[in-house]
Design an enzyme around this catalytic site. Structure first.
Site, PDB file in Angstrom:
ATOM      1  CG  ASN A  10      49.892  51.059  52.170  1.00  0.00           C
ATOM      2  OD1 ASN A  10      50.214  51.255  50.992  1.00  0.00           O
ATOM      3  ND2 ASN A  10      48.671  51.265  52.613  1.00  0.00           N
ATOM      4  NE  ARG A  89      46.658  48.722  49.913  1.00  0.00           N
ATOM      5  CZ  ARG A  89      46.259  49.887  49.417  1.00  0.00           C
ATOM      6  NH1 ARG A  89      46.961  50.978  49.610  1.00  0.00           N
ATOM      7  NH2 ARG A  89      45.146  49.956  48.728  1.00  0.00           N
ATOM      8  CG  HIS A 178      39.120  49.576  48.631  1.00  0.00           C
ATOM      9  ND1 HIS A 178      38.094  50.333  48.095  1.00  0.00           N
ATOM     10  CD2 HIS A 178      40.121  50.427  48.894  1.00  0.00           C
ATOM     11  CE1 HIS A 178      38.483  51.598  48.022  1.00  0.00           C
ATOM     12  NE2 HIS A 178      39.709  51.682  48.495  1.00  0.00           N
ATOM     13  NE  ARG A 239      40.374  57.652  43.555  1.00  0.00           N
ATOM     14  CZ  ARG A 239      40.591  56.543  44.256  1.00  0.00           C
ATOM     15  NH1 ARG A 239      40.084  55.398  43.851  1.00  0.00           N
ATOM     16  NH2 ARG A 239      41.324  56.566  45.343  1.00  0.00           N
ATOM     17  CD  GLU A 384      42.636  48.529  53.750  1.00  0.00           C
ATOM     18  OE1 GLU A 384      42.516  49.562  54.451  1.00  0.00           O
ATOM     19  OE2 GLU A 384      42.682  48.548  52.522  1.00  0.00           O
TER      20      GLU A 384
END
Ligand code: ADP
Length: 399
Positions: A10, A89, A178, A239, A384
């Site tokens: 990743n 990923r 996600h 965010r 993940e």
């Protein structure tokens, strides 16, 4: 014991996370992180057989050096021969990639084109692919896309109320992110409630630094809160999530902000950090609220939880049944406070928190946190990396 493993990569703009995983069991043999890759603070740390080790990386400080250091570590622990494939990923797969895909020159070109939609992520992902191609010439490499799980959304969920040609000509639509996490926790929840995944209806809340809510109908994503980019939806660590788009014009036209400053503000200076003026870290805010009665921390957490609850409630419009709400991600898995605040605002959906179970559910364990007469809510730790390992192996078996 480990007959074959997948190396999961990743790659971020200045970091590289890696895990060596058994695709069948999810058992992790070795994992770690190379960080600060563009500075002379670059370090690589990893855990093998419960021992954590750390080493500085040498110049030039880049991803290739990190991969070379990883190869040396894998050799040192006699692990290289156990690796049968590499799974990457990849953040943005656009509309083209709804499935894991073997990486070829053509696929790399597409990932590069999609960098228009994910300028911070896809170029870094490509660097990781190239570095692995150099270091592991003999191994197949598979791309697993963060957007793929959401490719089952209907048009009414992914088309914005904008001129349609922006979608047709420029691909401006909701993609969602996600995806591997929402897919993983849905699959786990299906097995916990003992129902085939294609008969399960969930709303999953992945709450970490980035946050997204997804409605899952008969095992498939039908709505999600992140949009063209990971800025839309609920409020996050730094965010903003949803705002009135006219605020951008007000900032630029009336208050003299540049587009770049607004972009920076919405992505890095807003959310929990911006409202609290203290921290983007949920744990730090909970502490400040309890120990110092910090008003900014309280307001930030109030907004955070309310918006999650509001989004979950609105996502019931995409479903006809709801088996459970699922919490995952660093906050979803660990913050009893956030879960309680969210669920207590969903009493019309029949949610009743079991206070003891909610407090007990954390640190990597799955558990139901609602009372026996409530609609169910579960805490399910995400993984993940395991999804990427599993999908990489499945893709190679299909070929
Ligand atoms: P990322 O999106 O970067 O993968 P994580 O999923 O690791 O992020 O989530 C990070 C968030 O989880 C931080 O806001 C952190 O404060 C929060 N978190 C971790 N442990 C706890 C805890 N025990 N209580 C509350 N929040 C926690």
């Amino acid at each position: 014991m480990f007959t074959e493993t997948t190396l999961v990569i990743n790659c971020g703009s200045s970091s590289l996370k890696f895990s060596l995983i058994c695709p069948q069991t999810g058992e992790t043999l070795l994992n770690g992180l190379a960080e600060c890759l563009s500075s002379n603070d670059a370090t690589l740390s990893y855990t093998f057989e419960n021992n954590k080790q750390s080493q500085p990386l040498l110049a030039p400080f880049n991803h290739q050096v990190a991969i070379n250091a990883l190869v040396a570590i894998l050799k040192q622990h006699h692990l290289v021969d156990k690796i049968t494939a590499i799974g990457h990923r990849i953040v943005h797969g656009g509309e083209k990639y709804g499935q894991p895909t073997i990486i070829t020159e053509a696929v790399k070109t597409e990932i590069d084109k999609l960098a228009q939609l994910a300028p911070l992520h896809n170029p870094a992902n490509l660097i990781g692919i190239q570095a692995c191609e150099q270091a592991f010439k003999h191994l197949p490499q598979v791309a697993v896309f963060d957007t793929a799980f959401h490719q089952t959304m209907p048009a009414k969920a992914y088309i914005y109320g904008l001129p349609y040609k922006l979608y047709q000509e420029h691909g401006i639509r909701r993609y969602g992110f996600h995806g591997t996490s929402h897919y993983f926790v849905a699959k786990q929840a299906a097995s916990l409630i003992n129902k085939p995944i294609d008969e399960c209806n969930f709303i999953s809340a992945h709450l970490g630094n980035g946050c997204s809510i997804t409605a899952i109908k008969n095992g498939k994503s039908v709505e999600t809160s992140l949009g063209l980019t990971p800025l839309e939806g609920v409020m996050m660590g730094t965010r903003s999530g949803d705002i009135d788009p006219s605020i951008v014009f007000h900032l630029v036209d009336q208050l003299g902000y540049s587009a770049e400053q607004v972009n920076q503000m919405l992505n890095k200076e807003s959310g929990l950090l911006g409202v609290s003026q203290l921290s983007n870290d949920c744990r730090a805010l909970e502490r400040a609220m309890v120990e110092d009665n910090h008003p900014g921390a309280k307001l930030a957490l109030d907004i955070f939880c309310y918006r999650i609850a509001k989004t979950i409630a609105s996502f019931t419009a995409s479903l006809t049944k709801l088996d459970a709400i699922i919490f995952t991600g660093g906050i979803g898995e660990n913050s009893a406070f956030v879960r309680e605040q969210v669920l207590s605002q969903l009493s019309l959906l029949g949610m009743k928190v079991d206070a003891d179970k909610n407090l007990a559910a954390r640190f990597g364990q799955s558990g139901k946190i609602t009372t026996t007469n409530s609609r169910a809510a579960w805490v399910i730790p995400t993984n993940e990396e395991w999804v990427i390992a599993e999908q990489t192996q499945q893709k190679l078996i299909q070929e």
